[in-house]
Design a protein around this motif. Structure first.
Motif, PDB file in Angstrom:
ATOM      1  N   ARG B 354      38.466  33.096  34.293  1.00  0.00           N
ATOM      2  CA  ARG B 354      39.158  32.083  33.473  1.00  0.00           C
ATOM      3  C   ARG B 354      39.836  31.021  34.330  1.00  0.00           C
ATOM      4  N   THR B 355      40.271  31.415  35.529  1.00  0.00           N
ATOM      5  CA  THR B 355      41.065  30.464  36.312  1.00  0.00           C
ATOM      6  C   THR B 355      40.176  29.606  37.218  1.00  0.00           C
ATOM      7  N   ASP B 356      40.612  28.373  37.396  1.00  0.00           N
ATOM      8  CA  ASP B 356      39.914  27.476  38.334  1.00  0.00           C
ATOM      9  C   ASP B 356      40.710  27.358  39.629  1.00  0.00           C
ATOM     10  N   ASP B 357      41.866  27.948  39.618  1.00  0.00           N
ATOM     11  CA  ASP B 357      42.774  27.866  40.770  1.00  0.00           C
ATOM     12  C   ASP B 357      42.226  28.756  41.893  1.00  0.00           C
ATOM     13  N   ILE B 358      41.779  28.121  42.982  1.00  0.00           N
ATOM     14  CA  ILE B 358      41.145  28.852  44.087  1.00  0.00           C
ATOM     15  C   ILE B 358      42.135  29.821  44.726  1.00  0.00           C
ATOM     16  N   ALA B 359      43.355  29.375  44.830  1.00  0.00           N
ATOM     17  CA  ALA B 359      44.388  30.237  45.447  1.00  0.00           C
ATOM     18  C   ALA B 359      44.571  31.497  44.615  1.00  0.00           C
ATOM     19  N   LYS B 360      44.575  31.334  43.292  1.00  0.00           N
ATOM     20  CA  LYS B 360      44.740  32.498  42.412  1.00  0.00           C
ATOM     21  C   LYS B 360      43.529  33.423  42.553  1.00  0.00           C
ATOM     22  N   LYS B 361      42.330  32.799  42.587  1.00  0.00           N
ATOM     23  CA  LYS B 361      41.103  33.585  42.726  1.00  0.00           C
ATOM     24  C   LYS B 361      41.162  34.421  44.012  1.00  0.00           C
ATOM     25  N   ASP B 362      41.656  33.792  45.081  1.00  0.00           N
ATOM     26  CA  ASP B 362      41.742  34.514  46.357  1.00  0.00           C
ATOM     27  C   ASP B 362      42.720  35.674  46.281  1.00  0.00           C
ATOM     28  N   MET B 363      43.752  35.489  45.435  1.00  0.00           N
ATOM     29  CA  MET B 363      44.735  36.580  45.279  1.00  0.00           C
ATOM     30  C   MET B 363      44.141  37.727  44.473  1.00  0.00           C
ATOM     31  N   ILE B 364      43.241  37.379  43.527  1.00  0.00           N
ATOM     32  CA  ILE B 364      42.664  38.401  42.633  1.00  0.00           C
ATOM     33  C   ILE B 364      41.614  39.244  43.366  1.00  0.00           C
ATOM     34  N   LYS B 365      40.856  38.600  44.298  1.00  0.00           N
ATOM     35  CA  LYS B 365      39.706  39.280  44.917  1.00  0.00           C
ATOM     36  C   LYS B 365      40.052  40.656  45.504  1.00  0.00           C
ATOM     37  N   PRO B 366      41.117  40.785  46.291  1.00  0.00           N
ATOM     38  CA  PRO B 366      41.397  42.116  46.864  1.00  0.00           C
ATOM     39  C   PRO B 366      41.628  43.185  45.782  1.00  0.00           C
ATOM     40  N   PHE B 367      42.212  42.736  44.687  1.00  0.00           N
ATOM     41  CA  PHE B 367      42.443  43.690  43.591  1.00  0.00           C
ATOM     42  C   PHE B 367      41.107  44.171  43.016  1.00  0.00           C
ATOM     43  N   LEU B 368      40.179  43.232  42.890  1.00  0.00           N
ATOM     44  CA  LEU B 368      38.871  43.588  42.325  1.00  0.00           C
ATOM     45  C   LEU B 368      38.171  44.606  43.227  1.00  0.00           C
ATOM     46  N   LEU B 369      38.246  44.362  44.533  1.00  0.00           N
ATOM     47  CA  LEU B 369      37.568  45.270  45.470  1.00  0.00           C
ATOM     48  C   LEU B 369      38.191  46.665  45.414  1.00  0.00           C
ATOM     49  N   GLU B 370      39.533  46.673  45.373  1.00  0.00           N
ATOM     50  CA  GLU B 370      40.247  47.951  45.335  1.00  0.00           C
ATOM     51  C   GLU B 370      39.914  48.705  44.041  1.00  0.00           C
ATOM     52  N   GLU B 371      39.915  47.987  42.944  1.00  0.00           N
ATOM     53  CA  GLU B 371      39.678  48.609  41.633  1.00  0.00           C
ATOM     54  C   GLU B 371      38.231  49.111  41.517  1.00  0.00           C
ATOM     55  N   GLN B 372      37.303  48.422  42.187  1.00  0.00           N
ATOM     56  CA  GLN B 372      35.895  48.845  42.167  1.00  0.00           C
ATOM     57  C   GLN B 372      35.754  50.257  42.745  1.00  0.00           C
ATOM     58  N   LYS B 373      36.500  50.500  43.845  1.00  0.00           N
ATOM     59  CA  LYS B 373      36.417  51.831  44.485  1.00  0.00           C
ATOM     60  C   LYS B 373      36.920  52.899  43.511  1.00  0.00           C
ATOM     61  N   LYS B 374      37.994  52.543  42.826  1.00  0.00           N
ATOM     62  CA  LYS B 374      38.577  53.529  41.887  1.00  0.00           C
ATOM     63  C   LYS B 374      37.624  53.784  40.716  1.00  0.00           C
ATOM     64  N   LEU B 375      36.885  52.728  40.346  1.00  0.00           N
ATOM     65  CA  LEU B 375      35.920  52.823  39.241  1.00  0.00           C
ATOM     66  C   LEU B 375      34.950  53.980  39.455  1.00  0.00           C
ATOM     67  N   VAL B 376      34.386  54.005  40.647  1.00  0.00           N
ATOM     68  CA  VAL B 376      33.347  54.997  40.959  1.00  0.00           C
ATOM     69  C   VAL B 376      33.901  56.412  40.768  1.00  0.00           C
ATOM     70  N   ASN B 377      35.095  56.597  41.316  1.00  0.00           N
ATOM     71  CA  ASN B 377      35.777  57.892  41.176  1.00  0.00           C
ATOM     72  C   ASN B 377      35.977  58.286  39.714  1.00  0.00           C
ATOM     73  N   SER B 378      36.502  57.326  38.969  1.00  0.00           N
ATOM     74  CA  SER B 378      36.795  57.552  37.538  1.00  0.00           C
ATOM     75  C   SER B 378      35.542  57.958  36.783  1.00  0.00           C
ATOM     76  N   ILE B 379      34.479  57.183  37.013  1.00  0.00           N
ATOM     77  CA  ILE B 379      33.235  57.424  36.258  1.00  0.00           C
ATOM     78  C   ILE B 379      32.685  58.808  36.589  1.00  0.00           C
ATOM     79  N   ASN B 380      32.746  59.179  37.867  1.00  0.00           N
ATOM     80  CA  ASN B 380      32.255  60.521  38.244  1.00  0.00           C
ATOM     81  C   ASN B 380      33.028  61.619  37.526  1.00  0.00           C
ATOM     82  N   GLU B 381      34.316  61.443  37.472  1.00  0.00           N
ATOM     83  CA  GLU B 381      35.139  62.481  36.814  1.00  0.00           C
ATOM     84  C   GLU B 381      34.868  62.540  35.321  1.00  0.00           C
TER      85      GLU B 381
END
Lengths: 123, 555
Positions: B354-381
């Motif tokens: 939704r955001t066009d703000d590059i700075a905001k996007k850069d702040m979100i990216k690490p969260f996405l990567l971190e959450e992706q790892k947790k996703l795999v764990n969650s789905i397996n369980e």
């Protein structure tokens, strides 16, 4: 600095929305404290120092009190808390609170959406 | 009142009327044979008077029964006065009421029965001779034996009525101990047994002692168990065995033991006064009086115990099912919790897009990567937990476990379920039930077949348009049960759904009953087909393989 206490034994699974809103919407101005067990709240009166308390109902086996037990203790000790939000996946939570004679606290349904969390804290 | 006592009472009433008719007929014979003193009209008047008074006094009542007896003897006296002869014919009339004593419909025998004939003789002879008394005394003694026998019979029947009522009274049959409150007064009403205040029943099974019930509640009981077990093995009747019940010493008592299937049921009779039962004449009489009833009561308690054990087994079965459901609910909570990272990841992706703000996007990216790892764990369980729920061996609602049943039991089962829904059977029975032929058994799971039958028959009841029934067909290798009923033809799509294996995964989402029926029958390995026969009949056919008959199973 906003102080938020999170009483939850599986914080790993819900940390992301809390960290996310802190970084993106509050510029890191929220200080989180996480406790897993009721006996880690020492002294109990410290609850009144937090701006928000997010409380999971079930908690771990090692916890002396569950979420309802903590709420009862708050009432018993007449601790003045600013804002308490119950985190739970149980859709019958309001009925359970009524059954136990507890006030109707705000509920944040699990799985947590950071948008819902943001709404609560912004308000 | 016991059925037997009621029948006996009715019989006595009828006999009472017949007896009076016989008295009248015999009296007519006597008057003709011996030549009556009075004329026809006087005799006729007395006959009519006698019969009228009898019918007026017909109501059952102790006083009225005595007056009826007096009426009989007045009439007999009148007849004998006319004959004025003492021979076998006239004495037969005089003794008739005494001979008829065991048919008396009155509750108690009366001494007037023996006094009145003596008075009649005295009046006719105009003198009293002591020897007149002897034959009546003799008859009185003989009748007293019958009296005792009747008392014993009535006593047993009153006690039996208590047990009979136990089976029909809903309040009593959940509380068997309530029998004692009815039984104790009956026992105490006999003059033979000492006043009993309490009866306690114990059960000895595999060298263990259990309290079954009692007229008063037993909180605790103390006794020398070893000595007790030895004693009841040696003798079925014990006197004054020391017990301590609810803290009170009970040293005066009578213990009667009855055995059912190697289980000893011991009834402790506690007298209201501290007196021993072990004295003459009690030890001859008491057990004989009490045995028939308490033997029967033992069987009632034993059957009640078996019923309770069966209920516990069913509860255990239910517990497994409850645990399964409870685990499933917990699993759903677990899954809901584990969906956190997935929900959060999607919300953050949405925020990122939704955001066009590059700075905001850069702040979100690490969260996405971190959450992706947790996703795999969650789905397996989540998948692991879902597999646990779906695994067949964990599911107590499966019916793979089958065992052999006799055809009679199976047929009775169908009949029982059918009768719940339909008044008429409409069974076309074609199984060979000749006892001389080779017999077969069939195999199924009781819960599974009950479910299938109940489900299907209830649907037949709901959807039939007037035609319904069952064909029982015997083939070389199968016993076939074929249900048929007519339906509204516009609703026949379910027949195709049932029959096509290719649509099972689809029908299971929509038509619960049909899917479960098909699944259960497959689990029990029972061949089944559902077909449509024009113009509007649905046939549901079940084929049960014939197995070699096992004489050890209950057919």
């Amino acid at each position: 600095m906003m102080k938020i206490l999170i009483i939850e034994n599986e914080y790993y699974y819900i940390s992301a929305p809390f960290d996310y809103i802190n970084k993106l919407y509050f510029k890191g101005s929220i200080e989180y404290t996480v406790v897993e067990k009721s006996q880690d709240i020492k002294p109990f009166s410290i609850l009144s120092s937090y701006d928000y308390i997010f409380l999971d109902i079930s908690l771990s086996h090692q916890s002396k009190l569950d979420g309802f037990g903590i709420l009862n203790q708050i009432l018993k000790d007449e601790i003045k808390i600013k804002k308490l939000v119950i985190m739970t996946g149980n859709h019958l939570i309001e009925e359970k609170l009524n059954e136990k004679g507890l006030p109707n606290y705000q509920v944040l349904s699990k799985p947590i959406d950071f948008n819902d969390l943001l709404q609560i804290i912004k308000n | 009142m016991s059925i037997l006592l009621e029948i006996d009472k009715s019989q006595r009433k009828i006999i009472s009327i017949l007896f009076r008719i016989l008295i009248v007929i015999y009296s007519v014979f006597l008057l003709i044979y011996i030549n009556s003193k009075f004329n026809f009209w006087i005799n006729a008047l007395f006959f009519i008077l006698y019969v009228t008074i009898y019918f007026l006094l017909l109501k059952k009542n102790r006083l009225l029964s005595i007056i009826r007896l007096i009426n009989d003897y007045l009439f007999i006296g009148f007849i004998m006065y006319q004959t004025n002869v003492f021979n076998i014919f006239t004495f037969s009339l005089l003794f008739a009421p005494i001979l008829n004593t065991h048919n008396h419909s009155g509750d108690k025998k009366c001494c007037i029965l023996y006094i009145l004939p003596v008075l009649i003789l005295t009046y006719i002879e105009k003198s009293f001779l002591w020897w007149y008394i002897i034959p009546f005394l003799f008859l009185c003694l003989i009748n007293s034996f019958d009296n005792l026998r009747s008392k014993y019979f009535n006593f047993q029947q009153k006690l039996n009525a208590v047990v009979d009522n136990f089976f029909i009274d809903d309040r009593m049959n959940q509380r068997p101990y309530k029998i004692y409150s009815k039984v104790i007064p009956i026992i105490n009403s006999t003059s033979v047994i000492k006043n009993i205040s309490d009866i306690i029943c114990l059960r000895v099974e595999n060298k263990n002692l259990f309290v079954v019930n009692g007229s008063s509640f037993v909180w605790n009981i103390d006794l020398d168990k070893v000595k007790f077990f030895k004693s009841i093995k040696k003798s079925k009747i014990l006197y004054n065995f020391p017990f301590n019940i609810n803290g009170v010493d009970i040293n005066f008592n009578l213990v009667n033991t009855y055995v059912v299937n190697d289980i000893h049921y011991c009834f402790i009779f506690i007298p209201s006064k501290k007196e021993s039962f072990n004295i003459f004449p009690y030890y001859f009489i008491v057990s004989k009086l009490l045995n028939p009833f308490f033997n029967r009561l033992t069987k009632v308690f034993h059957s009640d115990l078996r019923q309770k054990k069966n209920n516990l087994l069913k509860l255990k079965e239910l517990e497994n099912k409850f645990n399964y459901v409870s685990n499933s609910i917990k699993s759903m909570h677990f899954i809901k919790n584990k969906l956190g990272p997935i929900k959060n990841y999607l919300a953050m992706v949405d925020d990122y897009n939704r955001t066009d703000d590059i700075a905001k996007k850069d702040m979100i990216k690490p969260f996405l990567l971190e959450e992706q790892k947790k996703l795999v764990n969650s789905i397996n369980e989540i998948v692991k937990r879902a597999e646990y729920i779906l695994r067949k061996s964990n599911n107590p609602f499966n019916v793979f476990d089958t065992r052999t049943f006799g055809t009679q039991m199976f047929f009775a089962n169908i009949r029982s379920i059918w009768s719940f829904y339909f008044r008429e059977e409409n069974f076309n029975f074609g199984w060979n039930t000749n006892k001389e032929r080779v017999k077969y058994d069939i195999m199924y799971n009781k819960n599974g077949i009950d479910f299938v039958l109940d489900n299907w028959i209830s649907n037949m009841k709901k959807y039939n348009k007037g035609t319904y029934g069952v064909n029982f067909i015997e083939e070389n290798n199968f016993y076939v049960v074929e249900f048929f009923n007519n339906i509204d033809v516009s609703n026949k799509a379910f027949i195709d759904d049932y029959s096509l294996d290719d649509r099972v995964e689809i029908i299971k989402r929509s038509s619960n009953g049909l899917f479960e029926i098909k699944t259960f029958l497959e689990q029990m390995k029972i061949n089944n087909t559902m077909t449509f026969k024009k113009p509007n009949i649905v046939l549901f056919r079940l084929e049960f393989i014939k197995y070699k008959y096992d004489e050890n199973i209950n057919n």
